[in-house]
Design a protein around this motif. Sequence first.
Motif, PDB file in Angstrom:
ATOM      1  N   SER A  92       0.830  -1.210   0.000  1.00  0.00           N
ATOM      2  CA  SER A  92       0.000   0.000   0.000  1.00  0.00           C
ATOM      3  C   SER A  92       0.859   1.253   0.000  1.00  0.00           C
ATOM      4  CB  SER A  92      -0.929   0.005   1.216  1.00  0.00           C
ATOM      5  OG  SER A  92      -0.177  -0.085   2.424  1.00  0.00           O
ATOM      6  N   LEU A  93       1.991   1.225   0.721  1.00  0.00           N
ATOM      7  CA  LEU A  93       2.888   2.373   0.739  1.00  0.00           C
ATOM      8  C   LEU A  93       3.579   2.549  -0.608  1.00  0.00           C
ATOM      9  CD1 LEU A  93       4.587   2.163   4.260  1.00  0.00           C
ATOM     10  CD2 LEU A  93       2.815   3.748   3.484  1.00  0.00           C
ATOM     11  N   GLN A  94       3.925   1.447  -1.252  1.00  0.00           N
ATOM     12  CA  GLN A  94       4.553   1.531  -2.567  1.00  0.00           C
ATOM     13  C   GLN A  94       3.612   2.162  -3.585  1.00  0.00           C
ATOM     14  OE1 GLN A  94       5.763  -2.674  -3.022  1.00  0.00           O
ATOM     15  NE2 GLN A  94       7.840  -1.901  -3.225  1.00  0.00           N
ATOM     16  N   VAL A  95       2.361   1.723  -3.569  1.00  0.00           N
ATOM     17  CA  VAL A  95       1.383   2.268  -4.516  1.00  0.00           C
ATOM     18  C   VAL A  95       1.152   3.752  -4.247  1.00  0.00           C
ATOM     19  CG1 VAL A  95      -1.025   2.184  -5.248  1.00  0.00           C
ATOM     20  CG2 VAL A  95       0.243   0.059  -4.889  1.00  0.00           C
ATOM     21  N   ALA A  96       1.022   4.124  -2.958  1.00  0.00           N
ATOM     22  CA  ALA A  96       0.815   5.529  -2.618  1.00  0.00           C
ATOM     23  C   ALA A  96       2.013   6.369  -3.037  1.00  0.00           C
ATOM     24  CB  ALA A  96       0.566   5.665  -1.117  1.00  0.00           C
ATOM     25  N   GLY A  97       3.211   5.835  -2.808  1.00  0.00           N
ATOM     26  CA  GLY A  97       4.414   6.563  -3.202  1.00  0.00           C
ATOM     27  C   GLY A  97       4.512   6.735  -4.703  1.00  0.00           C
ATOM     28  N   ALA A 167      12.012  15.023  -7.781  1.00  0.00           N
ATOM     29  CA  ALA A 167      13.022  14.037  -8.167  1.00  0.00           C
ATOM     30  C   ALA A 167      13.385  13.132  -6.989  1.00  0.00           C
ATOM     31  CB  ALA A 167      14.273  14.752  -8.691  1.00  0.00           C
ATOM     32  N   LEU A 168      13.460  13.700  -5.793  1.00  0.00           N
ATOM     33  CA  LEU A 168      13.799  12.907  -4.614  1.00  0.00           C
ATOM     34  C   LEU A 168      12.721  11.870  -4.297  1.00  0.00           C
ATOM     35  CD1 LEU A 168      15.379  15.453  -2.105  1.00  0.00           C
ATOM     36  CD2 LEU A 168      16.459  13.427  -3.111  1.00  0.00           C
ATOM     37  N   LEU A 169      11.476  12.239  -4.538  1.00  0.00           N
ATOM     38  CA  LEU A 169      10.400  11.283  -4.299  1.00  0.00           C
ATOM     39  C   LEU A 169      10.538  10.093  -5.245  1.00  0.00           C
ATOM     40  CD1 LEU A 169       8.013  10.897  -2.473  1.00  0.00           C
ATOM     41  CD2 LEU A 169       6.587  12.144  -4.085  1.00  0.00           C
ATOM     42  N   THR A 170      10.941  10.368  -6.478  1.00  0.00           N
ATOM     43  CA  THR A 170      11.204   9.285  -7.426  1.00  0.00           C
ATOM     44  C   THR A 170      12.397   8.448  -6.968  1.00  0.00           C
ATOM     45  OG1 THR A 170      10.327  10.579  -9.266  1.00  0.00           O
ATOM     46  CG2 THR A 170      11.792   8.766  -9.822  1.00  0.00           C
ATOM     47  N   ALA A 171      13.451   9.119  -6.458  1.00  0.00           N
ATOM     48  CA  ALA A 171      14.622   8.392  -5.967  1.00  0.00           C
ATOM     49  C   ALA A 171      14.253   7.488  -4.806  1.00  0.00           C
ATOM     50  CB  ALA A 171      15.707   9.385  -5.547  1.00  0.00           C
ATOM     51  N   MET A 172      13.347   7.955  -3.961  1.00  0.00           N
ATOM     52  CA  MET A 172      12.932   7.161  -2.811  1.00  0.00           C
ATOM     53  C   MET A 172      12.276   5.857  -3.242  1.00  0.00           C
ATOM     54  SD  MET A 172      10.317   8.206   0.290  1.00  0.00           S
ATOM     55  CE  MET A 172      11.314   9.619   0.754  1.00  0.00           C
ATOM     56  N   MET A 173      11.585   5.901  -4.388  1.00  0.00           N
ATOM     57  CA  MET A 173      10.866   4.718  -4.849  1.00  0.00           C
ATOM     58  C   MET A 173      11.782   3.673  -5.496  1.00  0.00           C
ATOM     59  SD  MET A 173       7.854   5.297  -3.895  1.00  0.00           S
ATOM     60  CE  MET A 173       7.176   3.822  -4.642  1.00  0.00           C
ATOM     61  N   ALA A 233      -0.468   3.736 -13.542  1.00  0.00           N
ATOM     62  CA  ALA A 233      -0.941   3.367 -12.209  1.00  0.00           C
ATOM     63  C   ALA A 233      -2.438   3.083 -12.208  1.00  0.00           C
ATOM     64  CB  ALA A 233      -0.620   4.478 -11.220  1.00  0.00           C
ATOM     65  N   ALA A 234      -3.203   3.895 -12.946  1.00  0.00           N
ATOM     66  CA  ALA A 234      -4.654   3.722 -12.973  1.00  0.00           C
ATOM     67  C   ALA A 234      -5.046   2.413 -13.645  1.00  0.00           C
ATOM     68  CB  ALA A 234      -5.304   4.904 -13.692  1.00  0.00           C
ATOM     69  N   ASN A 235      -4.306   2.043 -14.695  1.00  0.00           N
ATOM     70  CA  ASN A 235      -4.617   0.808 -15.411  1.00  0.00           C
ATOM     71  C   ASN A 235      -4.117  -0.426 -14.673  1.00  0.00           C
ATOM     72  OD1 ASN A 235      -5.862   2.137 -17.495  1.00  0.00           O
ATOM     73  ND2 ASN A 235      -4.019   2.259 -18.764  1.00  0.00           N
ATOM     74  N   GLY A 236      -3.032  -0.230 -13.917  1.00  0.00           N
ATOM     75  CA  GLY A 236      -2.450  -1.357 -13.194  1.00  0.00           C
ATOM     76  C   GLY A 236      -1.806  -2.381 -14.098  1.00  0.00           C
TER      77      GLY A 236
END
Length: 251
Positions: A92-97, A167-173, A233-236
């Motif tokens: 759930s955290l991965q999807v939210a991120g 960009a950092l949010l992307t790096a976190m993922m 993400a919406a299509n999954g």
Amino acid sequence: MNALSLVPMFLVGLAGSVHCIGMCGGIVGALSISGGAPAPTRPVIAIAVARPALQANVLRVLAYNGGRIGSYMLAGALAGSLAGAGMLHLASLQVAGYWLANLMLVALGLYLMDAWRGLARLEAAGNVVWRRVRPLLKPLMPMDTPFKALAVGGLWGWVPCGMVYSALLTAMMQGSALRGAATMAAFGLGTLPTLLSMGLLGTRLRMQMQRRPVRIASGLLVLGFGLLGLLRAANGVSLGWLDALCVTGHP
């Protein structure tokens, strides 16, 4: 992670560098006059003096940008290590991120086009950190040596910036310190051509890059990356070859 997957992040940095001119343009432009010698009156002597002055200027500009990109990589490693330490292992955290990272790209695209200034509020909130970093710059002025420019770049990389936050949010993922650092390195290298040129050419480039058509084109590119990620993400499901253009890997 392979080199191809870093290309979209490089393009985000390249397109977003029109914002870097506004944020960093003044200090980068100052490098072109820091430590400069007065212009001599005789043309023959001018050529002899100008060459070492130009070389010194190039070294300072390269050092500043090296410090700046180095600070991005450090921040990316710290962000990526959060996921590597298990903080983002829950699905759930991965999807939210993933959603948040792509929404930040959409916000950045709108920001670059001056269509929505929400990220400016985020930058204002980050000034709490910058107020602690800013006093460290005083002993480094003027930036008349490559070492000073390197140190200023390393500190300047922590200036509150909505583009860097996205960009950092992307790096976190990315799930690890190494991949997070690589992501931010690609982003930083994308900003390099503009800021390197800015340091050498000065205000002429700054005026051209701040023109509205340039900002709109850059914003549309970043906006497209964000919308593509949200569509995925919406299509999954996989979007086929378009997956290569997604900045953030699917969780």
